[in-house]
Design a protein around this motif. Structure first.
Motif, PDB file in Angstrom:
ATOM      1  N   LEU A  22      21.856 -30.061  14.144  1.00 59.35           N
ATOM      2  CA  LEU A  22      21.870 -30.737  15.441  1.00 59.35           C
ATOM      3  C   LEU A  22      21.103 -29.905  16.462  1.00 59.35           C
ATOM      4  CD1 LEU A  22      25.180 -32.410  16.518  1.00 59.35           C
ATOM      5  CD2 LEU A  22      23.090 -32.381  17.854  1.00 59.35           C
ATOM      6  N   LEU A  23      21.378 -28.606  16.431  1.00 59.27           N
ATOM      7  CA  LEU A  23      20.690 -27.686  17.343  1.00 59.27           C
ATOM      8  C   LEU A  23      20.200 -26.489  16.550  1.00 59.27           C
ATOM      9  CD1 LEU A  23      19.962 -26.359  20.108  1.00 59.27           C
ATOM     10  CD2 LEU A  23      22.319 -25.524  20.184  1.00 59.27           C
ATOM     11  N   GLU A  24      19.004 -26.077  16.855  1.00 57.89           N
ATOM     12  CA  GLU A  24      18.478 -24.868  16.245  1.00 57.89           C
ATOM     13  C   GLU A  24      17.779 -24.046  17.322  1.00 57.89           C
ATOM     14  OE1 GLU A  24      17.242 -26.014  12.274  1.00 57.89           O
ATOM     15  OE2 GLU A  24      15.892 -24.282  12.316  1.00 57.89           O
ATOM     16  N   MET A  25      18.209 -22.814  17.496  1.00 59.51           N
ATOM     17  CA  MET A  25      17.540 -21.902  18.445  1.00 59.51           C
ATOM     18  C   MET A  25      17.059 -20.692  17.653  1.00 59.51           C
ATOM     19  SD  MET A  25      20.150 -22.105  21.713  1.00 59.51           S
ATOM     20  CE  MET A  25      19.012 -21.668  23.034  1.00 59.51           C
ATOM     21  N   ALA A  36      22.126 -21.786  14.646  1.00 56.13           N
ATOM     22  CA  ALA A  36      22.000 -23.226  14.463  1.00 56.13           C
ATOM     23  C   ALA A  36      23.388 -23.842  14.415  1.00 56.13           C
ATOM     24  CB  ALA A  36      21.240 -23.517  13.175  1.00 56.13           C
ATOM     25  N   VAL A  37      23.459 -25.107  14.769  1.00 55.71           N
ATOM     26  CA  VAL A  37      24.726 -25.833  14.729  1.00 55.71           C
ATOM     27  C   VAL A  37      24.516 -27.112  13.923  1.00 55.71           C
ATOM     28  CG1 VAL A  37      26.585 -26.851  16.086  1.00 55.71           C
ATOM     29  CG2 VAL A  37      25.259 -24.955  17.043  1.00 55.71           C
ATOM     30  N   ALA A  38      25.331 -27.290  12.896  1.00 52.69           N
ATOM     31  CA  ALA A  38      25.236 -28.491  12.063  1.00 52.69           C
ATOM     32  C   ALA A  38      26.137 -29.583  12.639  1.00 52.69           C
ATOM     33  CB  ALA A  38      25.658 -28.161  10.637  1.00 52.69           C
ATOM     34  N   PRO A  39      25.846 -30.852  12.340  1.00 53.99           N
ATOM     35  CA  PRO A  39      26.692 -31.930  12.851  1.00 53.99           C
ATOM     36  C   PRO A  39      28.146 -31.739  12.394  1.00 53.99           C
ATOM     37  CG  PRO A  39      24.695 -32.820  11.872  1.00 53.99           C
ATOM     38  CD  PRO A  39      24.699 -31.356  11.559  1.00 53.99           C
ATOM     39  N   GLY A  40      29.066 -31.940  13.320  1.00 53.31           N
ATOM     40  CA  GLY A  40      30.486 -31.847  13.011  1.00 53.31           C
ATOM     41  C   GLY A  40      31.048 -30.444  13.086  1.00 53.31           C
ATOM     42  N   GLY A  59      10.769 -17.894  22.306  1.00 54.86           N
ATOM     43  CA  GLY A  59      11.681 -18.440  21.320  1.00 54.86           C
ATOM     44  C   GLY A  59      11.427 -19.918  21.146  1.00 54.86           C
ATOM     45  N   SER A  60      12.197 -20.527  20.242  1.00 56.36           N
ATOM     46  CA  SER A  60      12.033 -21.963  20.046  1.00 56.36           C
ATOM     47  C   SER A  60      13.393 -22.638  19.972  1.00 56.36           C
ATOM     48  CB  SER A  60      11.216 -22.237  18.784  1.00 56.36           C
ATOM     49  OG  SER A  60      11.902 -21.738  17.668  1.00 56.36           O
ATOM     50  N   MET A  61      13.373 -23.936  20.220  1.00 55.19           N
ATOM     51  CA  MET A  61      14.624 -24.704  20.214  1.00 55.19           C
ATOM     52  C   MET A  61      14.319 -26.140  19.814  1.00 55.19           C
ATOM     53  SD  MET A  61      17.452 -25.079  23.209  1.00 55.19           S
ATOM     54  CE  MET A  61      16.604 -26.031  24.450  1.00 55.19           C
ATOM     55  N   ALA A  62      15.175 -26.682  18.967  1.00 57.36           N
ATOM     56  CA  ALA A  62      15.012 -28.084  18.564  1.00 57.36           C
ATOM     57  C   ALA A  62      16.374 -28.756  18.518  1.00 57.36           C
ATOM     58  CB  ALA A  62      14.350 -28.151  17.190  1.00 57.36           C
ATOM     59  N   ARG A  96      33.039 -21.574  12.678  1.00 58.24           N
ATOM     60  CA  ARG A  96      32.244 -20.357  12.670  1.00 58.24           C
ATOM     61  C   ARG A  96      32.374 -19.684  14.016  1.00 58.24           C
ATOM     62  NH1 ARG A  96      26.532 -20.339  13.038  1.00 58.24           N
ATOM     63  NH2 ARG A  96      26.630 -22.600  13.045  1.00 58.24           N
ATOM     64  N   MET A  97      32.331 -18.365  14.019  1.00 56.85           N
ATOM     65  CA  MET A  97      32.398 -17.624  15.275  1.00 56.85           C
ATOM     66  C   MET A  97      31.180 -16.718  15.387  1.00 56.85           C
ATOM     67  SD  MET A  97      36.441 -16.597  15.453  1.00 56.85           S
ATOM     68  CE  MET A  97      36.360 -15.989  17.143  1.00 56.85           C
ATOM     69  N   ILE A  98      30.710 -16.567  16.618  1.00 56.71           N
ATOM     70  CA  ILE A  98      29.563 -15.696  16.884  1.00 56.71           C
ATOM     71  C   ILE A  98      30.015 -14.645  17.893  1.00 56.71           C
ATOM     72  CG2 ILE A  98      27.301 -15.603  18.024  1.00 56.71           C
ATOM     73  CD1 ILE A  98      26.730 -18.391  16.846  1.00 56.71           C
ATOM     74  N   PHE A  99      29.855 -13.389  17.535  1.00 57.01           N
ATOM     75  CA  PHE A  99      30.195 -12.311  18.458  1.00 57.01           C
ATOM     76  C   PHE A  99      28.909 -11.760  19.049  1.00 57.01           C
ATOM     77  CE2 PHE A  99      31.143  -7.536  18.677  1.00 57.01           C
ATOM     78  CZ  PHE A  99      31.502  -7.600  20.016  1.00 57.01           C
ATOM     79  N   MET A 100      28.782 -11.893  20.370  1.00 54.51           N
ATOM     80  CA  MET A 100      27.593 -11.418  21.088  1.00 54.51           C
ATOM     81  C   MET A 100      27.912 -10.186  21.899  1.00 54.51           C
ATOM     82  SD  MET A 100      25.584 -14.621  22.801  1.00 54.51           S
ATOM     83  CE  MET A 100      24.417 -13.648  23.755  1.00 54.51           C
ATOM     84  N   GLU A 101      26.942  -9.277  21.942  1.00 53.19           N
ATOM     85  CA  GLU A 101      27.072  -8.111  22.815  1.00 53.19           C
ATOM     86  C   GLU A 101      25.679  -7.652  23.218  1.00 53.19           C
ATOM     87  OE1 GLU A 101      30.244  -4.573  22.740  1.00 53.19           O
ATOM     88  OE2 GLU A 101      28.693  -4.381  21.210  1.00 53.19           O
TER      89      GLU A 101
END
Ligand code: ADP
Ligand code: MG
Length: 250
Positions: free
Chosen positions: A3-6, A25-29, A58-61, A216-221
């Motif tokens: 659905l989203l890709e960065m 990236a984020v998949a549908p659902g 960067g890119s995004m779709a 899914r979890m993303i840890f940013m720092e």
């Protein structure tokens, strides 16, 4: 298709490189939560994803359609018309609700579907009433935001986002302006959306909630993704930074 890709997103404010090289990236659902200390770039990432902020490189779709491409180390955005089209794909719920104070609850919810999407008013109104009922706000359509609790205002802003029929919803710390009791009521709403398979990206400091609701979890720092994992793997991580961050909550 995602659905989203960065990919390789970079953003600098002055001499502060806030996003260093972010790809996800984020998949549908899917429900993805983003955690990390204050100042790590979480809001900036959501603002880039929702076109409120421009990235430097960067890119995004969305749904495979490029919105930003990278050329010679620089982000190149597609034309405004395609950007506006992409903006129909996502909804955004902020920390501070961002309702129009001089609009009633109903008007807050129906305004964009009618004026941005050009949809039929009667149809939008009846869908809005269904959404408000679902949010436990059946008798509040004529109230003004200032007459509502923070939790009720946040439920209006979720209804407002859903009224646009987004394919993906972004939440930026949706409960951090709320008391613990009102926080729970919002987390319940988000959880019910997850059960309906709504695709969501949630920036949150509610770790128990994130563990429960996320695929899914993303840890940013410091503008980087330190770790990306299932909640189980994240909470039993061997990574020193992840452990130290999560340790502050447990
Ligand atoms: P988080 O949401 O993880 O707390 P933010 O994305 O809000 O982090 O901020 C990351 C860094 O970027 C902070 O140092 C913040 O001060 C800076 N920042 C964010 N937006 C701007 C802006 N519009 N102008 C200048 N600096 C900004
Ligand atoms: Mg933030």
């Amino acid at each position: 298709m995602n659905l989203l890709e960065m990919s390789h997103v970079k953003k600098t404010f002055g001499d502060n490189q806030v996003l260093k090289d972010i790809s996800f990236a984020v998949a549908p659902g899917e429900v993805v939560s983003i955690i990390g200390p204050s100042g790590s770039g979480k809001s900036t990432l959501l603002r880039c994803a929702t076109l409120l902020e421009t990235m430097d490189d960067g890119s995004m779709a969305y749904l495979g359609k490029p919105i930003v491409t990278s050329r010679d180390g620089r982000a190149v955005y597609v034309d405004k018309k395609s950007q506006r089209k992409a903006m129909q794909i996502f909804g955004l719920v902020f920390q501070n609700f961002n309702l129009f104070p001089h609009y009633s609850v109903l008007k807050n919810v129906i305004d964009a579907p009618i004026h941005v999407q050009g949809r039929n008013k009667e149809e939008v109104c009846s869908e809005a009433r269904v959404l408000l009922a679902k949010m436990g706000l059946k008798d509040k359509e004529n109230a003004y935001p200032c007459q509502l609790s923070g939790g009720q205002q946040q439920r209006v802003s979720i209804a407002r986002a859903l009224a646009m029929k987004p394919k993906i919803l972004f939440f930026d710390e949706p409960t951090s302006a709320l008391d613990p009791e009102l926080t729970l009521e919002i987390l319940k709403v988000i959880k019910s959306l997850a059960e309906e398979k709504m695709t969501m990206v949630i920036v949150t400091h509610e770790m128990t909630f994130a563990r429960d609701v996320s695929d899914r979890m993303i840890f940013m720092e410091h503008g980087l993704i330190v770790e990306e994992a299932t909640p189980e793997a994240m909470f039993s991580s061997e990574n020193e930074r992840t452990r130290e961050f999560l340790g502050k909550y447990y």
